[in-house]
Design a protein around this motif. Structure first.
Motif: not given
Length: 209
Positions: A58-74, A116-122
């Motif tokens: 979620g948002e933090r102060g004035g920072d827009a939401p972000a996404d943490l995306v993990v590709a665990p692989m093997l 770590v990416i901006p929210h929704g920018q897949h």
């Protein structure tokens, strides 16, 4: 931890610290250090998208939401432990939480990736934007839909099964297992399979997974 367990355990928790033990797994699509980008953010929805675990922050102060995306692989996997508990040698990245626990991403071969990416920018994560039919969703992964996908292809059966833009999602080992269970050779041209062969393969995929 499966995604539903992560959702339950992390809902509403805030990140209070970040430690990176294996920097090679980390990919930042925002300016700043991991701590600068993540500390203070609350966890929102946790979901699976193909072979990725997607954590909405979620948002933090004035920072827009972000996404943490993990590709665990093997070899990648998640664990939740008290923050003071000694971390294992395969710890890649740890996220300290405001309840005294730490979310740990462990990867002893360092094949996985943490984005770590901006929210929704897949589109910033290779393989995340174009995702196919969820093979574990019976309403979406119907025999008719599977046949239509297969008939439109010009590649071998195993190549088709592993194309995550078509099917969400099978890796190398599971594709082999599904083909074996269905009695289909991996190098068979997928569009050459008859209705019964496709029906067997359609049944085998969720059964194997």
């Amino acid at each position: 931890y499966a995604v539903p367990i992560l959702q339950r355990e992390l809902a509403g928790r805030h990140i209070i610290s970040v430690r990176v033990k294996k920097p090679v797994v980390l990919r930042l699509a925002l300016p700043g250090t991991p701590a600068e980008l993540l500390v203070g953010r609350p966890f929102g929805r946790v979901s699976r998208r193909a072979h990725f675990a997607l954590f909405e922050l979620g948002e933090r102060g004035g920072d827009a939401p972000a996404d943490l995306v993990v590709a665990p692989m093997l070899a990648g996997r998640f664990a939740l432990h008290p923050a003071e508990q000694r971390a294992p040698g395969d710890l890649a990245v740890g996220f300290g939480l405001d309840d005294g626990k730490e979310l740990r991403y462990r990867d002893d071969v360092q094949m996985g990736k943490v984005y770590v990416i901006p929210h929704g920018q897949h589109g910033l994560v290779p393989g995340l934007e174009q995702i196919g039919v969820d093979v574990l969703d019976p309403a979406a992964f119907t025999l008719a839909r599977f046949r239509a996908l297969a008939r439109a292809r010009r590649d071998q059966a195993k190549v088709f099964l592993m194309d995550k833009s078509a099917l969400d999602a099978l890796g190398n080992a599971y594709a082999d297992e599904a083909l074996f269970a269905a009695g289909v050779h991996p190098k068979t041209w997928i569009k050459s399979l008859g209705d019964e062969e496709l029906a067997r393969l359609h049944r085998a995929i969720p059964d194997v997974l």
